[in-house]
Design a protein around this motif. Structure first.
Motif, PDB file in Angstrom:
ATOM      1  N   GLY A  19       0.818  10.609 -54.572  1.00 28.88           N
ATOM      2  CA  GLY A  19       0.114  11.142 -55.734  1.00 28.88           C
ATOM      3  C   GLY A  19       1.098  11.665 -56.780  1.00 28.88           C
ATOM      4  N   GLY A  20       2.279  11.024 -56.871  1.00 33.60           N
ATOM      5  CA  GLY A  20       3.257  11.411 -57.873  1.00 33.60           C
ATOM      6  C   GLY A  20       4.099  12.631 -57.499  1.00 33.60           C
ATOM      7  N   ARG A  21       3.812  13.219 -56.335  1.00 35.19           N
ATOM      8  CA  ARG A  21       4.543  14.411 -55.940  1.00 35.19           C
ATOM      9  C   ARG A  21       5.501  14.068 -54.809  1.00 35.19           C
ATOM     10  NH1 ARG A  21       3.826  19.105 -53.542  1.00 35.19           N
ATOM     11  NH2 ARG A  21       2.511  18.137 -51.980  1.00 35.19           N
ATOM     12  N   PRO A  22       6.780  14.496 -54.897  1.00 40.51           N
ATOM     13  CA  PRO A  22       7.685  14.202 -53.785  1.00 40.51           C
ATOM     14  C   PRO A  22       7.215  14.901 -52.510  1.00 40.51           C
ATOM     15  CG  PRO A  22       8.726  15.698 -55.355  1.00 40.51           C
ATOM     16  CD  PRO A  22       7.451  15.240 -55.985  1.00 40.51           C
ATOM     17  N   VAL A  23       7.148  14.144 -51.415  1.00 39.94           N
ATOM     18  CA  VAL A  23       6.654  14.711 -50.156  1.00 39.94           C
ATOM     19  C   VAL A  23       7.740  14.670 -49.078  1.00 39.94           C
ATOM     20  CG1 VAL A  23       4.963  14.423 -48.312  1.00 39.94           C
ATOM     21  CG2 VAL A  23       4.246  14.172 -50.678  1.00 39.94           C
ATOM     22  N   LEU A  24       8.507  13.577 -49.033  1.00 43.43           N
ATOM     23  CA  LEU A  24       9.656  13.511 -48.130  1.00 43.43           C
ATOM     24  C   LEU A  24      10.915  13.565 -48.983  1.00 43.43           C
ATOM     25  CD1 LEU A  24       8.578  10.692 -45.634  1.00 43.43           C
ATOM     26  CD2 LEU A  24       8.042  13.123 -45.592  1.00 43.43           C
ATOM     27  N   ARG A  25      11.852  14.427 -48.571  1.00 43.98           N
ATOM     28  CA  ARG A  25      13.034  14.619 -49.412  1.00 43.98           C
ATOM     29  C   ARG A  25      14.312  14.285 -48.661  1.00 43.98           C
ATOM     30  NH1 ARG A  25      11.003  18.847 -52.962  1.00 43.98           N
ATOM     31  NH2 ARG A  25       8.974  19.465 -52.167  1.00 43.98           N
ATOM     32  N   GLY A  26      14.293  13.254 -47.880  1.00 48.71           N
ATOM     33  CA  GLY A  26      15.508  12.896 -47.142  1.00 48.71           C
ATOM     34  C   GLY A  26      15.355  13.147 -45.663  1.00 48.71           C
ATOM     35  N   VAL A  27      14.375  12.508 -45.051  1.00 44.18           N
ATOM     36  CA  VAL A  27      14.088  12.726 -43.633  1.00 44.18           C
ATOM     37  C   VAL A  27      14.862  11.718 -42.789  1.00 44.18           C
ATOM     38  CG1 VAL A  27      12.284  12.596 -41.885  1.00 44.18           C
ATOM     39  CG2 VAL A  27      11.816  13.709 -44.081  1.00 44.18           C
ATOM     40  N   ASP A  28      15.540  12.234 -41.776  1.00 45.58           N
ATOM     41  CA  ASP A  28      16.181  11.379 -40.771  1.00 45.58           C
ATOM     42  C   ASP A  28      15.395  11.496 -39.485  1.00 45.58           C
ATOM     43  OD1 ASP A  28      18.510  10.400 -42.151  1.00 45.58           O
ATOM     44  OD2 ASP A  28      19.231  12.471 -42.129  1.00 45.58           O
ATOM     45  N   LEU A  29      15.075  10.357 -38.891  1.00 46.31           N
ATOM     46  CA  LEU A  29      14.298  10.408 -37.653  1.00 46.31           C
ATOM     47  C   LEU A  29      14.658   9.200 -36.809  1.00 46.31           C
ATOM     48  CD1 LEU A  29      11.900  11.699 -36.049  1.00 46.31           C
ATOM     49  CD2 LEU A  29      10.421  10.100 -37.252  1.00 46.31           C
ATOM     50  N   THR A  30      15.074   9.471 -35.573  1.00 48.85           N
ATOM     51  CA  THR A  30      15.407   8.378 -34.665  1.00 48.85           C
ATOM     52  C   THR A  30      14.618   8.548 -33.379  1.00 48.85           C
ATOM     53  OG1 THR A  30      17.625   8.370 -35.590  1.00 48.85           O
ATOM     54  CG2 THR A  30      17.306   7.163 -33.545  1.00 48.85           C
ATOM     55  N   VAL A  31      14.088   7.474 -32.873  1.00 40.88           N
ATOM     56  CA  VAL A  31      13.439   7.496 -31.564  1.00 40.88           C
ATOM     57  C   VAL A  31      14.078   6.404 -30.727  1.00 40.88           C
ATOM     58  CG1 VAL A  31      11.260   7.288 -30.304  1.00 40.88           C
ATOM     59  CG2 VAL A  31      11.246   8.230 -32.624  1.00 40.88           C
TER      60      VAL A  31
END
Ligand SMILES: Nc1ncnc2c1ncn2[C@@H]1O[C@H](COP(=O)(O)OP(=O)(O)O)[C@@H](O)[C@H]1O
Ligand SMILES: [Mg+2]
Lengths: 254, 322
Positions: A19-31
């Motif tokens: 919706g035009g709003r930043p929600v993730l700002r650099g997420v690192d995720l490993t599984v």
């Protein structure tokens, strides 16, 4: 540190907005394969958006995504992934039976070919695993919330995935269904499936979890061993000022 | 009856009615499933521009309407899939613009008598030309092949788009395909039910059928059967009463819906009694025993701290994730 087998999920520096709003700002995720990772965080911290980014439903503005070692753009092995979305009350406008909903989980196997006996058998097995086989012919709208959640989990399990992604499976679920969900999850982990589990708190699934990743405002605030018997309160990144100043969880000191 | 069938125009109208009765609900069910029941209505409005262009250029209004309507449908699908918050405003502009433009073009064209646009708006059994019938048959066959042949795929994307993506379905392509099929259906049906009532034939047989059905497959089959019956009956009534066919078909469909809704309540009650374990009559204050695989008692207590919205009273239409 290199793994001979590539991780099931590798999300690096993910930036996304909704919706035009930043929600993730650099997420690192490993599984890693066979690993059970809990994704924790307050409401609105970006947990659902993160898993939607992992399945490609929310496009990345920056960063990279690999599934089973394959960059997202070239990934085709969707039969290896089972997804249980966060349940909402939003309704679909036409009745559908439990069997019809679960059968959509077989689409990666039969594709454009007709639905065959072995597909039907797989649907039966998945329904039996969550204790909903007797309800196969009933309309999904006639089920309670916990039963609907079991149906969604059966739909994700029907293709025997190597990676199971579940968004708040325990939320709004009655005790009997919670028990079924926990048992099902245990069986999947024993089978060797990797699990990415969005939770509001660790709760009854805590013994299964290998690692916890805590999101806060679209950033990773913690990535490490889960803290036993606690919700978010003992995790770093939590807003409270605790009387015991040391935030290091007891298990890490042992 | 035999007298009616002896007229060529009536044979064509009845054939067209069968084709339209099959195609409209076959596509409409997906729009209803996605709660976009009024999308067909919007496409009907947009198609008016196509009819107007056909009048101006003296070409087939049907093919022009197909062209314009497909463009409109693709635009609508792009707006929808963006999830834009102002999306409804964009659609309103498209619908009203399409209708206004259509009327304007027809007025400007030389051939227009007042009645000619009228027959496109409300449907007319007199105007199904042999060439129209061929067009309707070809397009209708394509629509039915796609909407019935790809039932499992289209069901999946309309039920839960995110999940469908994880099954590897080409979600965007299928969404566009569905939009194009809906547009084609609007133009296929326009000669028989009229552009202003096209949407009704896509929606009403579906909601009528689902009063009595529990599965998607049965709903689709029953709504197609209903569509054929009301279309044939409506065209026949239109012949005998000398009224436009569209309103006759739609009012019949609504009457069927009303009857089915009356039947639905006692049926659902009985089905419900059979399907769910009502649980103990009185609340025995006992923590729930966890027996795997057992259907939970309806008044089973919830774990403390589960701020749960678990509907212990199942609610018709309460759905799964979207
Ligand atoms: N479809 C959407 N459109 C606009 N904003 C959204 C949408 N979905 C989520 N958001 C916003 O993104 C943020 C993160 O949401 P979400 O990932 O659902 O959080 P969580 O699952 O951790 O509760 C919230 O601020 C929410 O308001
Ligand atoms: Mg969420």
């Amino acid at each position: 540190m290199t793994h001979p087998i590539p991780p099931a999920v590798r999300l690096r520096d993910a930036v996304a907005s909704r919706g035009g709003r930043p929600v993730l700002r650099g997420v690192d995720l490993t599984v890693q394969p066979g690993e059970v990772v809990a994704l924790l965080g307050a409401n609105g911290s970006g947990k659902s958006t993160t898993v939607k980014a992992v399945i490609g439903a929310v496009p990345l503005e920056q960063g990279a995504l690999e599934l089973f070692g394959v960059p997202y753009a070239g990934f085709r092995a969707w039969h290896r992934i089972g997804y249980v979305p966060q349940r909402t009350t939003a309704a679909s406008g036409v009745p559908a039976t439990v069997r019809e909903v679960v059968s959509t989980g077989r689409l990666p196997q039969h594709r454009l070919l007709p639905f065959r006996r072995r597909d039907r058998a797989a649907v039966d097995r998945a329904l039996a695993a969550v204790g909903m086989l007797e309800r196969a012919g009933d309309g999904v709208a006639d089920l309670s919330g916990g039963q609907q959640q079991r149906v969604l989990i059966a739909r994700a399990l029907v293709g025997t995935p190597d990676l199971l992604i579940m968004d708040e499976p325990m939320a709004g679920v009655d005790a009997a269904s919670q028990q079924v969900l926990a048992d099902t999850l245990r069986a999947e982990v024993a089978r060797g499936a990797a699990v990415l589990l969005v939770l509001h708190e660790l709760g009854p699934l805590e013994p299964l979890i290998d690692r916890a990743v805590v999101l806060r405002d679209g950033c990773v605030a913690h990535d490490g061993p889960p803290v036993p018997n606690t919700g978010l309160h003992a995790l770093p990144g939590h807003d409270h000022v605790h009387p015991h100043a040391d935030h290091t969880p007891p298990r890490l000191l042992a | 009856m035999t007298e009616m069938l002896s007229y060529d125009f009536m044979q064509r109208a009845l054939l067209a009615a069968v084709l339209v009765g099959i195609t409209a609900p076959a596509v409409g069910i997906y729009l209803v499933q996605r709660r976009q029941a009024l999308m067909g209505d919007g496409m009907g409005h947009v198609a008016m521009t196509g009819v107007g262009l056909g009048f101006i250029f003296q070409t087939s209004p049907v093919w022009m309407a197909v062209l314009v309507c497909v463009l409109g449908a693709v635009t609508m699908e792009l707006v929808r899939s963006r999830g834009n918050q102002r999306g409804d405003i964009a659609l309103a502009m498209l619908f009203y613009g399409g209708m206004a433009c259509g009327k304007l073009l027809v007025s400007l064209s030389a051939q227009a008598g007042a009645g000619s646009l009228e027959s496109y708006l409300w449907g007319s059994i007199l105007t199904v030309a042999p060439a129209d019938l061929i067009t309707i048959a070809v397009l209708g066959t394509v629509v039915v092949a796609v909407t019935v042949g790809l039932r499992r795929q289209l069901f999946a994307i309309c039920q839960d788009e995110d999940f469908a993506r994880v099954t590897g379905l080409p979600v965007r392509t299928l969404n566009l395909l569905l939009a194009v099929m809906a547009a084609v259906t609007v133009t296929v049906a326009m000669r028989v039910v009229g552009l202003l009532l096209v949407s009704a034939l896509m929606v009403v047989p579906v909601v009528a059928a689902q009063q009595l059905t529990r599965s998607f497959a049965a709903t689709q089959a029953a709504s197609i059967a209903l569509g054929v019956v009301v279309s044939l009956a409506g065209v026949t009534g239109s012949y005998h009463l000398n009224v436009p066919s569209g309103p006759a078909i739609v009012l019949l469909a609504i009457a069927v819906f009303a009857v089915f809704s009356l039947l639905a309540a006692p049926l659902a009650r009985r089905r419900h009694r059979a399907a769910t374990d009502p649980g103990p009559k009185v609340c025995d204050v006992e923590l729930p025993e966890r027996i795997p695989g057992q259907v939970p008692k309806r008044n089973a207590e919830q774990l403390p701290g589960q701020g749960s919205s678990d509907a212990t009273t199942p609610e018709r239409g309460a759905g799964l994730a979207q």
